[in-house]
Design an enzyme around this catalytic site. Structure first.
Site, PDB file in Angstrom:
ATOM      1  N   TYR A 145      18.173  25.445  11.830  1.00 47.58           N
ATOM      2  CA  TYR A 145      19.641  25.524  11.931  1.00 47.58           C
ATOM      3  C   TYR A 145      20.241  24.410  11.104  1.00 47.58           C
ATOM      4  O   TYR A 145      19.816  23.250  11.210  1.00 47.58           O
ATOM      5  CB  TYR A 145      20.065  25.382  13.395  1.00 47.58           C
ATOM      6  CG  TYR A 145      21.562  25.475  13.613  1.00 47.58           C
ATOM      7  CD1 TYR A 145      22.249  26.671  13.385  1.00 47.58           C
ATOM      8  CD2 TYR A 145      22.291  24.370  14.052  1.00 47.58           C
ATOM      9  CE1 TYR A 145      23.622  26.760  13.597  1.00 47.58           C
ATOM     10  CE2 TYR A 145      23.659  24.457  14.275  1.00 47.58           C
ATOM     11  CZ  TYR A 145      24.319  25.656  14.040  1.00 47.58           C
ATOM     12  OH  TYR A 145      25.676  25.740  14.252  1.00 47.58           O
ATOM     13  N   ASP A 240      17.340  17.992   5.898  1.00 46.24           N
ATOM     14  CA  ASP A 240      18.413  17.911   6.890  1.00 46.24           C
ATOM     15  C   ASP A 240      17.943  17.023   8.046  1.00 46.24           C
ATOM     16  O   ASP A 240      17.089  17.408   8.835  1.00 46.24           O
ATOM     17  CB  ASP A 240      18.740  19.334   7.378  1.00 46.24           C
ATOM     18  CG  ASP A 240      19.881  19.358   8.386  1.00 46.24           C
ATOM     19  OD1 ASP A 240      20.326  18.279   8.825  1.00 46.24           O
ATOM     20  OD2 ASP A 240      20.319  20.475   8.743  1.00 46.24           O
ATOM     21  N   LYS A 269      25.316  13.489  14.013  1.00 43.65           N
ATOM     22  CA  LYS A 269      24.963  13.046  15.369  1.00 43.65           C
ATOM     23  C   LYS A 269      24.918  11.518  15.500  1.00 43.65           C
ATOM     24  O   LYS A 269      25.956  10.891  15.602  1.00 43.65           O
ATOM     25  CB  LYS A 269      23.666  13.728  15.807  1.00 43.65           C
ATOM     26  CG  LYS A 269      23.844  15.278  15.811  1.00 43.65           C
ATOM     27  CD  LYS A 269      22.658  16.000  16.395  1.00 43.65           C
ATOM     28  CE  LYS A 269      22.718  17.499  16.196  1.00 43.65           C
ATOM     29  NZ  LYS A 269      23.307  18.247  17.292  1.00 43.65           N
TER      30      LYS A 269
HETATM   31  N1  PMP Z   1      21.684  20.498  10.988  1.00 48.53           N
HETATM   32  C1  PMP Z   1      20.917  20.310  12.070  1.00 48.53           C
HETATM   33  C2  PMP Z   1      19.460  20.026  11.882  1.00 48.53           C
HETATM   34  C3  PMP Z   1      21.475  20.367  13.343  1.00 48.53           C
HETATM   35  O1  PMP Z   1      20.689  20.186  14.430  1.00 48.53           O
HETATM   36  C4  PMP Z   1      22.857  20.636  13.488  1.00 48.53           C
HETATM   37  C5  PMP Z   1      23.536  20.711  14.843  1.00 48.53           C
HETATM   38  N2  PMP Z   1      22.756  20.790  15.934  1.00 48.53           N
HETATM   39  C6  PMP Z   1      23.613  20.830  12.325  1.00 48.53           C
HETATM   40  C7  PMP Z   1      23.006  20.736  11.107  1.00 48.53           C
HETATM   41  C8  PMP Z   1      25.088  21.111  12.408  1.00 48.53           C
HETATM   42  O2  PMP Z   1      25.785  20.001  12.829  1.00 48.53           O
HETATM   43  P1  PMP Z   1      27.234  20.155  13.503  1.00 48.53           P
HETATM   44  O3  PMP Z   1      27.028  20.826  14.810  1.00 48.53           O
HETATM   45  O4  PMP Z   1      27.739  18.752  13.590  1.00 48.53           O
HETATM   46  O5  PMP Z   1      28.057  20.980  12.569  1.00 48.53           O
END
Ligand code: PMP
Length: 430
Positions: A145, A240, A269
């Site tokens: 994700y 990521d 985060k």
């Molecule tokens: N990349 C990863 C690996 C994530 O875990 C998340 C959110 N859990 C995101 C991107 C997206 O971040 P956001 O919810 O702040 O848009």
């Protein structure tokens, strides 16, 4: 005394005015059933719900609360920043300081651009990769994700995994036509994809260590292989670290694994300390392609927001070796206790870890990709989840999410979790 609110009544009202009653799908308890817990406040390892009940929290805001909730020094930093103004739409010294702090911990982030969400960070990284290479296609992994931008909502994990949606309505075929989805850890499939269209691929995007289909660590050398493969074909590697960055160690997953250099890294985060802040960083020559220096456009009214920047700076300042050592130790303790309880109750399970991140698959055998992750007993997880909740422990409400600990999870909080496990494990029996 805080006002006591009936949680059920609040949820009914919430569903009237907010779709599903929530601002983000997984919060709705869709896969575990029941009523989501509305939070009134949180401190350290605990959340307090609107009915006044205290729960040990293993969600930690889905990662950001590395130090525990409402760490006094982080709160103070935010309060100080707030008193000076909430948003300026102009650069600040604190942003520069935060960029320095990120670069000091993750040297491949030679330059850093701040945004407000992980979604924006990865979306911008993809645009940057396409702008830099002049190529259209991107490769992502099933179950990874990267936020909810159109191009990345093909076979994503997290809430999409929970809901079993193939992608999303409203995403056009055109938007995902250039997204190639490959099973995680599958080197042969990647070789094939690059053999047939390597010269059209702008980038591979991967979670540093996937944690949105449950935790599925890269097989040994897999990330090195991604680096080698992309380099061989003139494509970029985007790692990521929105979830792993500054959580699994001072330098994130890259700091733990070391030895290869992605072109672009995304953060979120922890870097925002619980406030809306995320970032992308990478090779300076690539980052220089972003507006206003280069032709790849990206912007944001609230980007680098002073409150979020203050929270991020305070969090990174406090997140030293002792914090990571504590989270590592607590993670091992909890993994052992969960394993023991589920084994004692003869519940098929596999605990999968990447650094201090871990999740529990309700199936036997190691999980290496999304297909295997999906082949678990979600009903068993739901029963386990609700038993833990009834006993005062808030787990992530999905079998596809990591369990998050913080440095504030002390002996007492751990004991409360561990005490609840045997009953929950028996509830999970089929
Ligand atoms: N990349 C990863 C690996 C994530 O875990 C998340 C959110 N859990 C995101 C991107 C997206 O971040 P956001 O919810 O702040 O848009």
């Amino acid at each position: 005394m805080a006002e006591v609110i009936d949680n059920e009544a609040l949820f009914r009202h919430a569903r009237d005015v907010i779709p599903g009653g929530v601002s983000s799908p997984v919060r709705a308890f869709g896969s575990v059933g029941g009523t989501p817990v509305f939070v009134a406040s949180a401190r350290g390892a605990y959340i307090r719900d609107v009915a006044g009940r205290e729960l040990v929290d293993l969600v930690c805001s889905w990662g950001p609360a590395l130090l525990g909730h409402a760490h006094p020094e982080v709160v103070e930093a935010v309060q100080e920043a707030a008193a000076k103004g909430l948003s300026f739409g102009a650069p600040t010294a604190a942003e520069v300081e935060l960029a320095d702090a990120v670069r000091a911990r993750v040297p491949v982030a030679e330059q850093v651009r701040f945004v407000s969400t992980g979604t924006e960070a990865t979306m911008t990284a993809i645009r940057l990769a396409r702008g830099a290479t002049g190529r259209d296609r991107i490769v992502k992994f099933a179950g990874c994700y990267h936020g909810h931008s159109d191009a990345l909502l093909a076979s994503a994990g997290s809430g999409v995994a929970t809901q079993g949606l193939p992608g999303s309505a409203g995403v056009t075929e055109a938007a995902t036509r250039d997204t190639i989805v490959v099973e995680y850890n599958d080197r042969a499939a990647l070789e094939e994809v690059f053999a047939s269209s390597g010269d059209r691929i702008a980038a591979i995007i991967t979670e540093a260590a996937p944690a949105n289909m449950g935790v599925v660590p890269p097989s040994p050398g897999f990330n090195f292989f991604l680096r080698e493969l992309t380099s061989r074909h003139g494509a970029l590697l985007i790692v990521d670290e929105v979830l792993t960055g500054f959580r699994v160690g001072p330098g994130g997953w890259l700091g733990l694994e070391g030895g290869y250099r992605p072109d672009i890294v995304t953060f979120g985060k922890v870097v925002g300390g619980g406030m809306p802040l995320a970032a992308l960083g990478g090779r300076a020559d690539l980052m220089q392609l972003l507006a206003p220096v280069g032709p790849v456009y990206q912007a944001g009214t609230l980007s680098g927001n002073p409150l979020a920047t203050a929270a991020g700076l305070a969090t990174l300042r406090l997140a030293g070796d002792a914090v990571y050592a504590t989270v590592d130790r607590r993670s091992l303790e909890l993994q052992a206790a969960v394993g023991e309880a589920l084994s004692a109750a003869s519940v098929p399970h596999h605990i999968s870890a990447a650094g201090s991140l871990f999740s529990v698959f309700f199936r036997e055998g190691a999980v290496t990709n999304y297909e295997e992750a999906k082949a678990q007993d979600q009903g068993a997880f739901a029963r386990f989840f609700h038993s833990m909740l009834d006993q005062g422990v808030a787990l992530p409400p999905s079998a596809f999410e990591a369990w998050f600990l913080s440095a504030a999870h002390d002996d007492e909080a751990m004991a409360r979790i561990v005490d609840a496990l045997p009953v929950a494990a028996r509830s999970a029996q089929s």
